[in-house]
Design a protein around this motif. Structure first.
Motif, PDB file in Angstrom:
ATOM      1  N   ARG A 134     -24.000  32.769   6.093  1.00 31.26           N
ATOM      2  CA  ARG A 134     -24.120  31.592   6.247  1.00 31.26           C
ATOM      3  C   ARG A 134     -24.908  30.992   6.036  1.00 31.26           C
ATOM      4  O   ARG A 134     -25.058  29.457   6.628  1.00 31.26           O
ATOM      5  N   LEU A 184     -29.200  24.654   6.975  1.00 28.89           N
ATOM      6  CA  LEU A 184     -28.411  25.487   8.465  1.00 28.89           C
ATOM      7  C   LEU A 184     -30.263  25.165   9.501  1.00 28.89           C
ATOM      8  O   LEU A 184     -31.140  25.449   9.124  1.00 28.89           O
ATOM      9  N   THR A 223     -26.195  20.494   2.899  1.00 28.80           N
ATOM     10  CA  THR A 223     -26.881  20.909   3.992  1.00 28.80           C
ATOM     11  C   THR A 223     -27.576  21.615   4.257  1.00 28.80           C
ATOM     12  O   THR A 223     -28.053  22.530   3.385  1.00 28.80           O
ATOM     13  N   LYS A 269     -25.187  29.852   3.277  1.00 30.13           N
ATOM     14  CA  LYS A 269     -23.865  28.872   2.112  1.00 30.13           C
ATOM     15  C   LYS A 269     -23.322  28.161   2.346  1.00 30.13           C
ATOM     16  O   LYS A 269     -22.431  27.513   2.120  1.00 30.13           O
ATOM     17  N   GLU A 270     -22.922  28.169   3.815  1.00 33.47           N
ATOM     18  CA  GLU A 270     -21.775  28.229   4.642  1.00 33.47           C
ATOM     19  C   GLU A 270     -20.287  28.186   3.679  1.00 33.47           C
ATOM     20  O   GLU A 270     -19.737  27.598   3.922  1.00 33.47           O
ATOM     21  N   GLU A 271     -20.480  29.308   3.351  1.00 32.79           N
ATOM     22  CA  GLU A 271     -18.781  29.761   3.024  1.00 32.79           C
ATOM     23  C   GLU A 271     -18.723  31.585   4.181  1.00 32.79           C
ATOM     24  O   GLU A 271     -19.263  31.993   4.577  1.00 32.79           O
ATOM     25  N   TYR A 319     -25.516  24.813  13.214  1.00 31.69           N
ATOM     26  CA  TYR A 319     -24.692  23.926  13.251  1.00 31.69           C
ATOM     27  C   TYR A 319     -26.322  23.306  11.457  1.00 31.69           C
ATOM     28  O   TYR A 319     -26.988  23.465  11.560  1.00 31.69           O
ATOM     29  N   ARG A 320     -25.040  22.623  10.711  1.00 32.49           N
ATOM     30  CA  ARG A 320     -25.269  22.025   9.853  1.00 32.49           C
ATOM     31  C   ARG A 320     -25.905  20.881  10.231  1.00 32.49           C
ATOM     32  O   ARG A 320     -25.644  19.719  10.462  1.00 32.49           O
TER      33      ARG A 320
END
Length: 394
Positions: free
Chosen positions: A134, A280, A278, A136-138, A271-272
């Motif tokens: 979450r 979190l 970016t 790392k947006e992965e 959201y980013r």
């Protein structure tokens, strides 16, 4: 006949020359055993060889017994290697309980999750992988086979959990081995070396020691014989600490007496930002409490650049008033866990005076207990909490 003569020629020298080769010994022992009597040298040699090497033609019961004697000590080690977590390569030890004398004790946490290919992950590592993904947006993946993992794709492995509960684990106090299923009861109630306190702690005795020394200490403790004046100082210190604990609850009870009180369940959604790097954030949809429109925002580690590289993780939140007001609005507010969540939050009351020019509070720390609870929140799809707002009337 020639073959029989050859066997006799091979067998006779072997019986008289023990220093022959191993192949000759095996054949000679058989030939000598036929010629010699029950107490002859051929029978003795056969018995020594049977004692040294297991007989492949032995009955099944005998063979099982020999294998158990040789590898009983290695079975537990092999099970540890098979049932360990693919991330930490260990059986889980993340569960903690606190004794009556404020000693934190680690206990085995039995929950095991498995990916779609069957690789095992302990609950602590599984939650940590989801939280890291979450941040790392992965998409979270299994560290062994790289298949996708999530709370919906992975499931608990009850068979492994039951097997692990029967494996031995070392007591933190007496250092003896016990099955994990009974370890908590042993450390809390049965262990003679568990840390305990004197029954005169309430009048100031600071003694902490093993349980088997408790009776001797209480018989020799000097605190029951102290005078009233000596005990008054100790009781004053206890009253001060107790007063601090009761201050929060008395504050909540006083807020419950206000005329205007509102509460609602809020859902933080991730959201980013659109920055090059970016970040979190979390934000709730707009909600109405006390006839005003509000929004809550939250961030990880106070907007640290790379929170995924930090072992210590925290969440802070901000309350924003979206409505226009004619006069200042003084409020007290606090966040508690939602009705269907198990996150542990210590209630803290915050105060702020809202106006059209100052409609946003500062970022205040979300009073969660530790980083493990923070990872639970980050691993979830959304964060569900309950917000209370108390309007202070002038």
């Amino acid at each position: 006949m020639s073959s029989l003569e050859d066997r006799g020629e091979v067998g006779v020298p072997v019986a008289t020359a023990p220093s022959s080769s191993s192949a000759g010994l095996g054949v000679g022992a058989a030939g000598a055993g036929l010629e010699a009597g029950p107490g002859g040298p051929g029978v003795q040699g056969g018995q020594e060889q049977a004692d040294q090497e297991p007989d492949p033609d032995a009955p099944p019961k005998k063979r099982v017994r020999l294998l158990q004697e040789g590898e009983a000590g290695k079975l537990e080690e092999r099970l540890y290697a098979v049932l360990c977590c693919t991330v930490c390569l260990d059986l889980p030890k993340a569960s903690v309980y606190q004794t009556d004398c404020n000693v934190r004790v680690d206990l085995p946490m039995s929950s095991f999750y498995q990916c779609t290919n069957g690789h095992l992950m302990c609950a602590g590592c599984f939650i940590h992988l989801l939280a890291d993904a979450r941040l790392k947006e992965e998409q979270a993946t299994c560290p062994n086979c790289r298949c996708e993992i999530s709370k919906s794709l992975c499931c608990r492995n009850l068979a492994v959990e039951k097997a692990v509960s029967e494996l031995p684990f070392e007591c933190n106090f007496c250092l003896k081995q016990f099955p994990r299923s009974v370890l908590e009861r042993h450390q809390k109630e049965e262990c003679q070396d568990r840390v305990t306190v004197c029954k005169y702690k309430r009048i100031g005795c600071p003694w902490k020691g093993p349980f088997h020394e408790l009776t001797v200490h209480e018989a020799e403790c000097c605190h029951p014989t102290k005078t009233g004046n000596e005990l008054m100082g100790i009781l004053d210190e206890m009253d001060q600490s107790h007063r601090k604990e009761m201050q929060l609850y008395s504050g909540i009870f006083s807020l419950l007496c206000f005329e205007k009180i509102g509460f609602t369940e809020v859902q933080f959604r991730p959201y980013r930002t659109d920055d090059f790097i970016t970040r979190l954030y979390y934000e709730t949809p707009r909600f109405t409490v006390l006839n005003q429109t509000w929004v809550l925002k939250a961030r990880v580690n106070d907007s640290e650049r790379n929170p995924n590289l930090s072992c210590k993780r925290t969440l802070s939140f901000q309350l924003i008033l979206k409505s226009k007001i004619n006069s200042a609005l003084e409020c007290s507010y606090l966040l508690l866990k939602g009705p269907y969540d198990d996150v542990k939050i210590k209630p803290v009351i915050y105060h702020y005076v809202f106006s059209n020019d100052a409609n946003e509070t500062d970022y205040m720390p979300l009073p969660i207990i530790d980083s493990i609870e923070c990872n639970k929140l980050l691993a979830a799809k959304n964060i569900n909490l309950r917000l209370f707002i108390f309007q202070i009337q002038k």
